[in-house]
Write a protein that holds these residues in place. Structure first.
Motif, PDB file in Angstrom:
ATOM      1  N   GLY A 151      21.597 -52.861  62.581  1.00 13.43           N
ATOM      2  CA  GLY A 151      21.971 -53.672  63.744  1.00 13.43           C
ATOM      3  C   GLY A 151      23.458 -53.830  63.962  1.00 13.43           C
ATOM      4  N   GLY A 152      24.265 -53.732  62.895  1.00 12.15           N
ATOM      5  CA  GLY A 152      25.686 -53.997  63.084  1.00 12.15           C
ATOM      6  C   GLY A 152      26.518 -53.677  61.868  1.00 12.15           C
ATOM      7  N   ALA A 153      27.778 -54.114  61.914  1.00 15.48           N
ATOM      8  CA  ALA A 153      28.747 -53.788  60.866  1.00 15.48           C
ATOM      9  C   ALA A 153      28.699 -54.826  59.751  1.00 15.48           C
ATOM     10  N   PHE A 154      27.660 -54.752  58.944  1.00 17.19           N
ATOM     11  CA  PHE A 154      27.516 -55.711  57.846  1.00 17.19           C
ATOM     12  C   PHE A 154      28.614 -55.476  56.805  1.00 17.19           C
ATOM     13  N   HIS A 155      28.987 -56.548  56.096  1.00 16.53           N
ATOM     14  CA  HIS A 155      30.011 -56.493  55.041  1.00 16.53           C
ATOM     15  C   HIS A 155      31.345 -55.934  55.554  1.00 16.53           C
ATOM     16  N   SER A 156      31.721 -56.391  56.755  1.00 16.74           N
ATOM     17  CA  SER A 156      33.024 -56.003  57.320  1.00 16.74           C
ATOM     18  C   SER A 156      33.626 -57.234  57.993  1.00 16.74           C
ATOM     19  N   PRO A 157      34.903 -57.161  58.395  1.00 14.60           N
ATOM     20  CA  PRO A 157      35.522 -58.305  59.090  1.00 14.60           C
ATOM     21  C   PRO A 157      34.794 -58.687  60.386  1.00 14.60           C
ATOM     22  N   LEU A 158      33.970 -57.776  60.928  1.00 12.80           N
ATOM     23  CA  LEU A 158      33.246 -58.089  62.169  1.00 12.80           C
ATOM     24  C   LEU A 158      32.125 -59.107  61.940  1.00 12.80           C
ATOM     25  N   MET A 159      31.875 -59.441  60.684  1.00  9.19           N
ATOM     26  CA  MET A 159      30.870 -60.472  60.360  1.00  9.19           C
ATOM     27  C   MET A 159      31.513 -61.860  60.209  1.00  9.19           C
ATOM     28  N   GLU A 160      32.772 -61.996  60.618  1.00  9.26           N
ATOM     29  CA  GLU A 160      33.489 -63.274  60.443  1.00  9.26           C
ATOM     30  C   GLU A 160      32.761 -64.435  61.131  1.00  9.26           C
ATOM     31  N   ALA A 161      32.239 -64.200  62.330  1.00 13.62           N
ATOM     32  CA  ALA A 161      31.534 -65.270  63.060  1.00 13.62           C
ATOM     33  C   ALA A 161      30.293 -65.710  62.288  1.00 13.62           C
ATOM     34  N   ALA A 162      29.595 -64.747  61.704  1.00 15.47           N
ATOM     35  CA  ALA A 162      28.402 -65.066  60.907  1.00 15.47           C
ATOM     36  C   ALA A 162      28.791 -65.823  59.641  1.00 15.47           C
ATOM     37  N   LYS A 163      29.915 -65.428  59.056  1.00 19.22           N
ATOM     38  CA  LYS A 163      30.387 -66.074  57.824  1.00 19.22           C
ATOM     39  C   LYS A 163      30.689 -67.553  58.077  1.00 19.22           C
ATOM     40  N   VAL A 164      31.365 -67.837  59.189  1.00 19.15           N
ATOM     41  CA  VAL A 164      31.711 -69.225  59.538  1.00 19.15           C
ATOM     42  C   VAL A 164      30.435 -70.050  59.708  1.00 19.15           C
ATOM     43  N   GLU A 165      29.446 -69.461  60.398  1.00 17.41           N
ATOM     44  CA  GLU A 165      28.183 -70.162  60.646  1.00 17.41           C
ATOM     45  C   GLU A 165      27.413 -70.401  59.336  1.00 17.41           C
ATOM     46  N   LEU A 166      27.422 -69.383  58.479  1.00 21.04           N
ATOM     47  CA  LEU A 166      26.653 -69.480  57.236  1.00 21.04           C
ATOM     48  C   LEU A 166      27.336 -70.384  56.211  1.00 21.04           C
ATOM     49  N   GLN A 167      28.647 -70.459  56.270  1.00 23.35           N
ATOM     50  CA  GLN A 167      29.398 -71.260  55.290  1.00 23.35           C
ATOM     51  C   GLN A 167      28.897 -72.704  55.232  1.00 23.35           C
TER      52      GLN A 167
ATOM     53  N   LEU B  49      29.184 -66.309  47.484  1.00 26.95           N
ATOM     54  CA  LEU B  49      28.119 -66.117  48.481  1.00 26.95           C
ATOM     55  C   LEU B  49      28.693 -66.153  49.896  1.00 26.95           C
ATOM     56  N   ILE B  50      29.649 -67.057  50.111  1.00 30.04           N
ATOM     57  CA  ILE B  50      30.275 -67.183  51.429  1.00 30.04           C
ATOM     58  C   ILE B  50      31.108 -65.925  51.736  1.00 30.04           C
ATOM     59  N   GLU B  51      31.855 -65.463  50.720  1.00 31.34           N
ATOM     60  CA  GLU B  51      32.719 -64.287  50.911  1.00 31.34           C
ATOM     61  C   GLU B  51      31.912 -63.002  51.107  1.00 31.34           C
ATOM     62  N   GLN B  52      30.654 -63.026  50.649  1.00 28.41           N
ATOM     63  CA  GLN B  52      29.839 -61.804  50.618  1.00 28.41           C
ATOM     64  C   GLN B  52      29.635 -61.157  51.987  1.00 28.41           C
ATOM     65  N   LEU B  53      29.517 -61.966  53.041  1.00 28.44           N
ATOM     66  CA  LEU B  53      29.199 -61.411  54.366  1.00 28.44           C
ATOM     67  C   LEU B  53      30.284 -60.491  54.917  1.00 28.44           C
ATOM     68  N   THR B  54      31.536 -60.812  54.608  1.00 22.79           N
ATOM     69  CA  THR B  54      32.634 -59.982  55.118  1.00 22.79           C
ATOM     70  C   THR B  54      33.226 -59.088  54.022  1.00 22.79           C
ATOM     71  N   GLY B  55      32.779 -59.261  52.779  1.00 22.27           N
ATOM     72  CA  GLY B  55      33.284 -58.450  51.671  1.00 22.27           C
ATOM     73  C   GLY B  55      32.337 -57.306  51.335  1.00 22.27           C
ATOM     74  N   PRO B  56      32.795 -56.333  50.546  1.00 20.38           N
ATOM     75  CA  PRO B  56      31.946 -55.195  50.215  1.00 20.38           C
ATOM     76  C   PRO B  56      30.921 -55.520  49.118  1.00 20.38           C
ATOM     77  N   VAL B  57      29.868 -54.723  49.072  1.00 16.76           N
ATOM     78  CA  VAL B  57      28.876 -54.807  47.992  1.00 16.76           C
ATOM     79  C   VAL B  57      29.312 -53.803  46.926  1.00 16.76           C
ATOM     80  N   ARG B  58      29.822 -54.317  45.821  1.00 18.20           N
ATOM     81  CA  ARG B  58      30.338 -53.430  44.761  1.00 18.20           C
ATOM     82  C   ARG B  58      29.229 -53.138  43.746  1.00 18.20           C
ATOM     83  N   TRP B  59      28.258 -52.349  44.189  1.00 17.54           N
ATOM     84  CA  TRP B  59      27.061 -52.120  43.365  1.00 17.54           C
ATOM     85  C   TRP B  59      27.343 -51.204  42.168  1.00 17.54           C
ATOM     86  N   THR B  60      28.096 -50.134  42.400  1.00 16.97           N
ATOM     87  CA  THR B  60      28.454 -49.229  41.297  1.00 16.97           C
ATOM     88  C   THR B  60      29.130 -50.021  40.178  1.00 16.97           C
ATOM     89  N   GLN B  61      30.111 -50.826  40.558  1.00 21.34           N
ATOM     90  CA  GLN B  61      30.878 -51.598  39.584  1.00 21.34           C
ATOM     91  C   GLN B  61      29.996 -52.653  38.898  1.00 21.34           C
TER      92      GLN B  61
END
Length: 294
Positions: A192-208, A242-254
């Motif tokens: 649906g969209g650009a998950f885990h990027s700065p474009l999720m900032e609006a969602a991050k604010v709402e979820l915070q 958890l709050i940072e997760q929406l706009t931050g990367p998923v570091r699964w390998t690490q």
């Protein structure tokens, strides 16, 4: 020898998921019916007998995967013996509930709020994600930085497999440059969209606000969180991540590498599908993997 339990994210869903779990016991049936009430629609109808298209809607997919994972973990009872847990994106919420840091109802409400916030954010600006195969992390990071539009590495899934996320133009430009740099494939994803990027900032604010209002307790074992792949037990730090997760990367390998360094000898995937088991094997061929079964 430590047991790691891992929880999948969006993309693991399939029609019919959770039906056997619903019929497993009175307790599991009660938890599913409770979810129907909390969500305000019969998610079980979509999970057990809906169409792929219905199940693919973010507001359905995320709670569906969460329910499958968490109710399966609860049904395992005493055989769920985790020394450490981690979840891929959405799966982080399932991991927190299963490790006793977050209540079932609170977890479900947060996941529903997250899904709705993400859905709304995708409608604000056309955006995209793409899987990049066959390049090292540094090259992908470097090329993303060179694109003038918004595009960032979003999921470090395993060596040679990264997902990038950003505006449609940003992802298209990056894909071209990455193919020129030697990527085997640059595959646009049906999301649906650009998950885990700065474009999720609006969602991050709402979820915070929603995250800050719930109680997070100390988990029974460390949780390795997506934003920096490190282990946490402190409730305040878990909340912040958890709050940072929406706009931050998923570091699964690490995350998988850190769990192995900290003594993980086996990885059990709790939830629909087997995507994470495959990723773990690509990080470390020697790692023992299994699906959680009742």
């Amino acid at each position: 020898m430590k047991k790691a339990y891992i929880f999948p994210g969006q993309g693991a869903q399939f029609v019919g998921m959770g039906k056997d779990l619903y019929n497993h016991s009175e307790e599991t049936r009660f938890l599913f019916e409770q979810a129907n009430e909390i969500l305000g629609f019969r998610i079980t109808d979509v999970m057990f007998g809906g169409t792929d298209e219905e199940l693919k809607q973010t507001r359905v997919t995320q709670p569906a995967i969460f329910l499958h994972s968490v109710i399966l973990a609860k049904a395992l009872g005493a055989s769920f013996e985790a020394d450490m847990v981690a979840g891929h994106s959405l799966g982080e919420f399932s991991a927190l509930v299963s490790a006793g840091a977050l209540g079932y109802e609170d977890g479900l409400r947060l996941v529903a709020a997250r899904a709705n916030a993400m859905q709304k954010a995708t409608e604000i600006q056309p955006s995209a994600m793409a899987a990049i195969l066959g390049l090292d992390d540094f090259t992908v990071e470097d090329i993303c930085q060179r694109v003038s539009e918004v595009v960032v590495p979003a999921n470090y899934n395993c060596p040679g497999q990264l997902v990038i996320s950003g505006t449609v133009a940003g992802v298209d430009s990056a894909c071209e440059l990455l193919l020129e740099a030697g990527a085997k494939r640059a595959l646009k994803l049906n999301v649906g969209g650009a998950f885990h990027s700065p474009l999720m900032e609006a969602a991050k604010v709402e979820l915070q606000a929603a995250i800050e209002s719930v109680t997070i307790s100390e988990p029974v074992c460390p949780i390795y969180q997506n934003v920096d792949a490190k282990a946490y037990t402190d409730p305040a730090s878990i909340k912040h991540n958890l709050i940072e997760q929406l706009t931050g990367p998923v570091r699964w390998t690490q995350t998988i590498l850190h769990m192995i360094e900290d003594g993980a000898s086996s990885f059990t995937e709790v939830g629909p599908g087997n995507v994470l088991q495959g990723l773990v094997k690509k990080v470390d061929r020697q790692a023992e993997t299994a699906a959680a079964v009742l």
